[in-house]
Design an enzyme around this catalytic site. Structure first.
Site, mmCIF file in Angstrom:
data_model
loop_
_atom_site.group_PDB
_atom_site.id
_atom_site.type_symbol
_atom_site.label_atom_id
_atom_site.label_comp_id
_atom_site.label_asym_id
_atom_site.label_seq_id
_atom_site.Cartn_x
_atom_site.Cartn_y
_atom_site.Cartn_z
ATOM 1 N N HIS A 175 0.799 -0.996 -0.172
ATOM 2 C CA HIS A 175 0.056 -0.112 -0.121
ATOM 3 C C HIS A 175 0.845 1.353 -0.076
ATOM 4 O O HIS A 175 0.203 2.382 -0.370
ATOM 5 C CB HIS A 175 -1.004 -0.073 1.061
ATOM 6 C CG HIS A 175 -2.072 -1.080 1.027
ATOM 7 N ND1 HIS A 175 -3.294 -0.612 0.936
ATOM 8 C CD2 HIS A 175 -1.985 -2.535 1.034
ATOM 9 C CE1 HIS A 175 -4.036 -1.798 0.786
ATOM 10 N NE2 HIS A 175 -3.332 -2.774 1.091
ATOM 11 N N ASP A 387 3.271 9.333 -0.941
ATOM 12 C CA ASP A 387 2.213 8.600 -0.345
ATOM 13 C C ASP A 387 1.957 7.755 -1.275
ATOM 14 O O ASP A 387 2.176 7.641 -2.775
ATOM 15 C CB ASP A 387 0.956 9.394 -0.397
ATOM 16 C CG ASP A 387 -0.172 9.425 0.707
ATOM 17 O OD1 ASP A 387 -0.224 7.840 1.023
ATOM 18 O OD2 ASP A 387 -0.667 10.100 1.425
HETATM 19 C C1 GDG Z 1 -2.273 3.711 3.221
HETATM 20 C C2 GDG Z 1 -1.077 4.522 2.389
HETATM 21 C C3 GDG Z 1 -2.965 4.391 0.584
HETATM 22 C C4 GDG Z 1 -9.226 9.678 7.726
HETATM 23 N N1 GDG Z 1 -9.539 10.322 8.733
HETATM 24 C C5 GDG Z 1 -10.769 9.869 9.231
HETATM 25 C C6 GDG Z 1 -10.732 8.845 8.419
HETATM 26 N N2 GDG Z 1 -10.090 8.672 7.441
HETATM 27 C C7 GDG Z 1 -9.900 7.659 6.462
HETATM 28 C C8 GDG Z 1 -10.052 8.271 5.000
HETATM 29 C C9 GDG Z 1 -9.204 7.202 4.456
HETATM 30 C C10 GDG Z 1 -8.115 6.839 5.366
HETATM 31 O O1 GDG Z 1 -8.606 7.084 6.428
HETATM 32 C C11 GDG Z 1 -6.915 7.576 4.964
HETATM 33 O O2 GDG Z 1 -6.362 6.759 3.826
HETATM 34 P P1 GDG Z 1 -4.977 7.457 3.166
HETATM 35 O O3 GDG Z 1 -5.165 6.526 1.729
HETATM 36 O O4 GDG Z 1 -5.144 8.904 2.926
HETATM 37 O O5 GDG Z 1 -3.825 7.032 3.891
HETATM 38 P P2 GDG Z 1 -3.395 5.788 4.818
HETATM 39 O O6 GDG Z 1 -3.908 5.695 6.281
HETATM 40 O O7 GDG Z 1 -1.550 6.496 5.032
HETATM 41 O O8 GDG Z 1 -2.961 4.588 3.980
HETATM 42 C C12 GDG Z 1 -1.879 5.252 1.468
HETATM 43 C C13 GDG Z 1 -3.836 3.540 1.637
HETATM 44 O O9 GDG Z 1 -2.997 2.813 2.589
HETATM 45 C C14 GDG Z 1 -4.816 2.649 0.809
HETATM 46 O O10 GDG Z 1 -3.869 1.811 -0.122
HETATM 47 O O11 GDG Z 1 -3.733 5.029 -0.281
HETATM 48 O O12 GDG Z 1 -1.140 5.542 0.384
HETATM 49 O O13 GDG Z 1 -0.336 5.256 2.995
HETATM 50 O O14 GDG Z 1 -9.989 6.314 4.043
HETATM 51 O O15 GDG Z 1 -11.425 8.023 4.846
HETATM 52 N N3 GDG Z 1 -11.934 7.968 8.654
HETATM 53 C C15 GDG Z 1 -12.838 8.248 9.749
HETATM 54 N N4 GDG Z 1 -12.621 9.301 10.409
HETATM 55 C C16 GDG Z 1 -11.604 10.324 10.210
HETATM 56 O O16 GDG Z 1 -11.315 11.364 10.822
HETATM 57 N N5 GDG Z 1 -14.059 7.666 9.752
#
Ligand code: GDG
Length: 504
Positions: A175, A387
């Site tokens: 990821h 990212d």
């Molecule tokens: C890893 C990789 C890759 C965020 N704040 C809240 C919340 N979220 C959820 C969002 C989103 C997720 O968390 C964050 O996803 P990201 O992709 O931005 O980042 P990582 O957690 O670092 O994920 C990344 C991912 O894996 C998938 O392959 O895209 O690059 O680092 O879904 O919605 N959800 C809730 N409250 C929040 O305050 N309910």
């Protein structure tokens, strides 16, 4: 009910393995507390496994175990798939999770090698825990299941599964980014990690850039291998078998986000947000507390926008949500203090009676609340330093009104590869460039906004999470998600899946 689910368990299942289960358990005053695990992997994979009777194997976030089995059974009724906990000791948690995974691989793979702590004890624990996972996978799966292992915590697991005799195909998806060779070469255990990865049958990366970096590492470190193919899937012949390597940009459950963002409950909160910031363009940032997300640079870029374009003052508000994460690691405390210092400084410098430039929140939002922020904000500022993909960028677009928002996106987010035509792309280190992008987004006319957003939505909708799973399974075992049908009671509407969405 747990019994009924077991009766209906299909003969061929998707068995998904990640470091963390989608739920985290903790004990307070002798009672179990259950919370959702945060992060992109859980948001993305939940809809895939939901109600298909498969299994998710992972660590439940606690070293405590009495009564765990009953709790897991109760959760599986809600999810429509089973949960198998892999228990870690306190020491394993320290050295494998906080150590090797989060103090070596996470910073190194994001290109931040100065933050790495190459403690040899971390590597030993990584191997011990990967072996532990391999045992659990073997105990909990059958040869008909497809074993799909996720992310950087488990790169050695296939090596141990093979050692324990597993013959079935094993897929792996990373990821996070895979770094260029000059960075990967810093890793003292680079050979073991690379050779461990080559024990999988299919290796998936988020973008062609990350895949290319991996192939480059293979070519430089194992020159005797002769990879073939230049397209989406390359093959590495390895005496009698081959490893396929591809890039599969992860998507989101677009339909669920767009439908829920237009629901009356969310709409009510959207109106509340418009009323709370009257006459202001709302610029949204939602980031886990993590140095890869580039929060201090983002704040400095916003400060520059207010300095360079004074007409934006009193007309824009940055709503920055920082979601608590990895709070037990000292670097994250320092990062939080730095963010809060900058927020205070910028607000102190520019605030006027009735206007605060930055509205800062440090907590996790409920799903409806998050969707309301996505829908209400006219601009999203997504500026990670590096990212794998960045799902927030995609979720923002899915929730936006068609004539709605503008996405400002870092060129170093994997999502930029798919969205660069219609998002405003920035180098997050270029503070003047970020300021100019903020100004451009705030000044953009309605017709450009709408045509760009429609194009973004089309790509994100077409390449959603189900498209992603299908392309991975096709490459891995010539199969599709449809080959793992919904459980009967789910098709008949008897499994309530709202709990999942309320919890992630
Ligand atoms: C890893 C990789 C890759 C965020 N704040 C809240 C919340 N979220 C959820 C969002 C989103 C997720 O968390 C964050 O996803 P990201 O992709 O931005 O980042 P990582 O957690 O670092 O994920 C990344 C991912 O894996 C998938 O392959 O895209 O690059 O680092 O879904 O919605 N959800 C809730 N409250 C929040 O305050 N309910």
């Amino acid at each position: 009910m747990a019994g009924e689910l077991k009766l209906q368990t299909p003969s061929r299942r998707l068995v998904l393995i990640s470091n963390r289960l989608p739920i985290s358990l903790s004990r307070a005053n002798g009672k179990w507390q259950i919370t959702s695990s945060s992060g992109g992997l859980v948001t993305a994979m939940g809809p895939v496994l939901r109600n298909r009777g498969g299994m998710w194997i992972g660590w439940p976030g606690t070293v405590d175990s009495p009564g765990m089995g009953r709790l897991m059974d109760a959760q599986q009724e809600k999810f429509g798939f089973s949960l198998a906990p892999v228990m870690l000791t306190q020491e394993e948690q320290e050295n494998f999770y906080f150590g090797f995974s989060n103090k070596i691989i996470w910073p190194l793979f994001h290109g931040l090698q100065s933050l790495c702590d190459y403690n040899p004890a971390y590597w030993t624990a990584y191997e011990v825990v990967n072996l532990k996972f391999a045992h659990s996978i073997l105990e909990n799966s059958s040869s008909d299941d497809y074993i799909w292992i996720h992310d950087y915590h488990l790169m050695s697991s296939a090596k141990y599964l093979r050692g324990l005799g597993m013959k079935s195909p094993i897929g792996f998806f990373l990821h996070i980014p895979f770094p260029p060779p000059d960075i990967f070469h810093k890793l003292p255990w680079r050979t073991q990690i690379l050779e461990g990865l080559l024990e999988f049958d299919l290796l998936g990366f988020q973008t062609s850039r990350h895949k290319r970096n991996f192939m480059h590492a293979v070519r430089t470190m194992l020159p005797e291998l002769r990879p073939v193919g230049k397209g989406q899937i390359s093959r590495i012949p390895l005496g009698g078998r081959e490893v396929r390597v591809g890039h599969f940009p992860i998507g989101i459950d677009y339909k669920s986000f767009s439908i829920n963002a237009a629901s009356p409950e969310v709409e009510h909160q959207v109106i509340g947000l418009h009323d709370a910031f009257p006459g202001c363009t709302k610029i949204l940032g939602v980031d886990r507390l993590d140095y890869t997300k580039g929060l201090p640079y983002k704040l400095d870029g916003f400060r520059n926008a207010l300095q360079n374009y004074p007409e934006l003052r009193r007309k824009v508000t940055l709503i920055q949500v920082v979601v608590p994460s990895r709070e037990d690691i000292p670097e994250y405390h320092a990062l939080k203090a730095e963010i809060e210092r900058l927020v205070g400084q910028i607000n102190g410098q520019f605030a006027d009676p009735g206007w605060l430039p930055i509205h800062y929140t440090f907590r996790s939002l409920k799903r409806d609340e998050l969707l309301a922020y996505y829908r209400a904000c006219e601009v999203a500022l997504v500026t990670p330093l590096e990212d794998g993909m960045n799902l927030v960028a995609k979720e923002y677009c899915a929730c936006s009104e068609p004539d709605g928002g503008v996405l400002i996106l870092s060129e170093f987010a994997g999502a930029a590869a798919q969205l660069r035509g219609s998002a405003i792309i920035v180098n997050p280190y270029d503070l003047e460039g970020v300021a100019a992008a903020i100004n451009e987004a705030c000044m953009m006319d309605a017709s450009s906004r709408s045509s760009r957003m429609r194009k973004l939505q089309r790509v994100i909708k077409d390449q959603d999470i189900f498209w992603w799973v299908d392309s991975f399974l096709q490459a891995g075992i010539s199969s599709e998600l449809e080959d793992y049908p919904m459980l009967l009671q789910a098709r008949q509407g008897q499994v309530d899946d709202s709990w999942w969405w309320e919890s992630v």
